[in-house]
Design an enzyme around this catalytic site. Structure first.
Site, mmCIF file in Angstrom:
data_model
loop_
_atom_site.group_PDB
_atom_site.id
_atom_site.type_symbol
_atom_site.label_atom_id
_atom_site.label_comp_id
_atom_site.label_asym_id
_atom_site.label_seq_id
_atom_site.Cartn_x
_atom_site.Cartn_y
_atom_site.Cartn_z
ATOM 1 N N GLY A 1 -14.797 31.936 74.125
ATOM 2 C CA GLY A 1 -14.213 30.634 73.823
ATOM 3 C C GLY A 1 -13.073 30.757 72.829
ATOM 4 O O GLY A 1 -12.816 29.849 72.033
ATOM 5 N N SER B 1 -9.840 30.784 73.141
ATOM 6 C CA SER B 1 -8.514 30.247 73.446
ATOM 7 C C SER B 1 -8.209 28.963 72.692
ATOM 8 O O SER B 1 -7.052 28.515 72.670
ATOM 9 C CB SER B 1 -8.377 30.002 74.952
ATOM 10 O OG SER B 1 -9.299 29.007 75.385
ATOM 11 N N SER B 2 -9.224 28.345 72.070
ATOM 12 C CA SER B 2 -8.974 27.094 71.351
ATOM 13 C C SER B 2 -10.127 26.812 70.389
ATOM 14 O O SER B 2 -11.139 27.513 70.384
ATOM 15 C CB SER B 2 -8.838 25.913 72.331
ATOM 16 O OG SER B 2 -10.052 25.694 73.026
ATOM 17 N N GLY B 3 -9.947 25.768 69.591
ATOM 18 C CA GLY B 3 -11.021 25.291 68.731
ATOM 19 C C GLY B 3 -11.531 26.297 67.727
ATOM 20 O O GLY B 3 -10.776 27.096 67.164
ATOM 21 N N ARG C 1 -11.838 31.029 80.038
ATOM 22 C CA ARG C 1 -11.548 30.882 81.464
ATOM 23 C C ARG C 1 -10.069 30.711 81.763
ATOM 24 O O ARG C 1 -9.535 31.338 82.670
ATOM 25 C CB ARG C 1 -12.319 29.674 82.026
ATOM 26 C CG ARG C 1 -13.820 29.860 82.110
ATOM 27 C CD ARG C 1 -14.498 28.593 82.586
ATOM 28 N NE ARG C 1 -14.313 27.490 81.646
ATOM 29 C CZ ARG C 1 -14.759 26.255 81.831
ATOM 30 N NH1 ARG C 1 -15.427 25.969 82.942
ATOM 31 N NH2 ARG C 1 -14.572 25.320 80.932
ATOM 32 N N ASP D 1 -15.170 33.628 83.327
ATOM 33 C CA ASP D 1 -16.118 32.526 83.122
ATOM 34 C C ASP D 1 -17.452 33.136 82.718
ATOM 35 O O ASP D 1 -18.166 33.700 83.558
ATOM 36 C CB ASP D 1 -16.259 31.707 84.409
ATOM 37 C CG ASP D 1 -17.141 30.471 84.226
ATOM 38 O OD1 ASP D 1 -17.822 30.370 83.181
ATOM 39 O OD2 ASP D 1 -17.153 29.611 85.133
ATOM 40 N N SER E 1 -24.266 27.232 67.299
ATOM 41 C CA SER E 1 -25.029 26.088 67.780
ATOM 42 C C SER E 1 -24.312 24.820 67.329
ATOM 43 O O SER E 1 -23.107 24.705 67.481
ATOM 44 C CB SER E 1 -26.466 26.156 67.241
ATOM 45 O OG SER E 1 -27.237 25.077 67.719
ATOM 46 N N TYR F 1 -26.788 18.083 75.669
ATOM 47 C CA TYR F 1 -26.145 18.986 74.718
ATOM 48 C C TYR F 1 -27.144 19.536 73.691
ATOM 49 O O TYR F 1 -27.191 20.746 73.448
ATOM 50 C CB TYR F 1 -25.022 18.239 74.015
ATOM 51 C CG TYR F 1 -24.248 19.054 73.007
ATOM 52 C CD1 TYR F 1 -23.438 20.108 73.421
ATOM 53 C CD2 TYR F 1 -24.296 18.754 71.647
ATOM 54 C CE1 TYR F 1 -22.701 20.848 72.515
ATOM 55 C CE2 TYR F 1 -23.568 19.484 70.726
ATOM 56 C CZ TYR F 1 -22.778 20.525 71.156
ATOM 57 O OH TYR F 1 -22.059 21.258 70.246
ATOM 58 N N LYS G 1 -28.309 23.515 72.822
ATOM 59 C CA LYS G 1 -28.070 24.104 71.513
ATOM 60 C C LYS G 1 -29.372 24.448 70.788
ATOM 61 O O LYS G 1 -29.425 25.410 70.012
ATOM 62 C CB LYS G 1 -27.225 23.144 70.660
ATOM 63 C CG LYS G 1 -25.788 22.991 71.154
ATOM 64 C CD LYS G 1 -25.015 24.314 71.080
ATOM 65 C CE LYS G 1 -23.547 24.151 71.365
ATOM 66 N NZ LYS G 1 -22.777 25.401 71.220
#
Length: 279
Positions: free
Chosen positions: A55, A57-59, A80, A110, A189, A203, A207
């Site tokens: 993950g 690529s961002s955030g 992805r 993915d 988490s 969600y 988590k």
């Protein structure tokens, strides 16, 4: 008849010895686990280490990668969307301390679907940047709505990305870490993974699963000098959070707002700080 009597007399003595030995062994194991929290692992140095971020690529994932390169790490980011990965790679490279030595690698895959594809991606990363010293599982997705309004397929999607994606990435690095007898694994988490929240039946469940996985795996890998960190960040100002706001129920928003909104770079620093020196 005599043989039978002798056997019956001997069996309780042997059984007693076995039970005593078993009790001593169990007591020893319990003592080790009681004392283990008092034995802190050596702090890990990110300078020169290979940090793999899912993950990325961002955030939060991209922020973790930025913070890692600031501390001298070689970084692999996995996500992805190839276009977003390439853009993130350029941004991360701007923060490198030593551009002659450090590298940033991006791989599009993915992680939620095909373990063999994840395994191949990790192998590719290790061939180029060396064994993974730290894995940070940041890939995740969220969906907030009332239980009966959430499609059943969405529950599966949440588990596939948030839980199975973490399983796949962790499984892909664990053998090498055990062989080298060192490594750090971070599971991201959420506060919704500590307390079930209105609107997060899908969600929160995904988590919550991470905590059970982390606690069980830590018991298995601690003898190999591998340490897990599970983090429970609050709402963080990421593209995913902004998208989530468009369909989040009012009740969920009101609850979430009580915890405030944090910036990705702050969360990333705390994540790496805890992972470097778990305890």
């Amino acid at each position: 008849m005599t043989r039978f009597y002798a056997t019956m007399q001997f069996f309780p003595i042997e059984s007693g010895a076995v039970m005593i030995a078993l009790a001593v062994f169990v007591g020893f194991v319990i003592m080790i686990f009681m004392l283990s929290p008092l034995i802190s692992p050596r702090p890990m140095k990110l300078n020169g280490s290979h940090v793999l971020v899912t993950g990325g690529s961002s955030g939060i994932g991209k922020a973790v990668a930025v913070e890692a390169v600031k501390q001298g790490a070689l970084v692999t980011i996995i996500a992805r969307n190839e276009q977003r990965l390439l853009q993130a790679k350029k941004e991360i490279e701007q923060h490198m301390r030593d551009k002659d030595r450090q590298k940033v690698l991006c791989i599009s895959v993915d992680i939620s679907k095909d373990f063999s594809a994840v395994e191949k991606a990790v192998q590719q990363a290790q061939e180029k940047l060396g064994p993974v010293d730290m894995l940070v599982n940041c890939a995740g997705t969220s969906f907030a709505s009332r239980f009966e309004d959430i499609p059943v397929d969405e529950f599966k999607q949440q588990m596939e990305v948030n839980y199975y994606g973490t399983i796949h990435a962790t499984r892909a690095v664990i053998s090498t870490m055990k062989y080298r007898r060192r490594g750090r694994i971070v599971l991201v988490s959420s506060q919704a993974g500590q307390i079930g929240l209105y609107g997060f039946t899908a969600y929160s469940a995904s988590k919550f699963a991470l905590r059970g996985f982390a606690e069980a795996l830590q018991m298995e890998v601690k003898p190999y000098n591998i340490y897990l960190t599970i983090t429970f960040p609050p709402d963080t100002d990421t593209p995913g959070f902004q998208t989530e706001q468009t369909f989040k129920p009012k009740e969920t928003k009101l609850i979430s707002e009580t915890a405030g909104l944090y910036q990705p770079d702050y969360v990333a620093k705390r994540i790496l700080q805890d992972a470097i020196q778990p305890g």
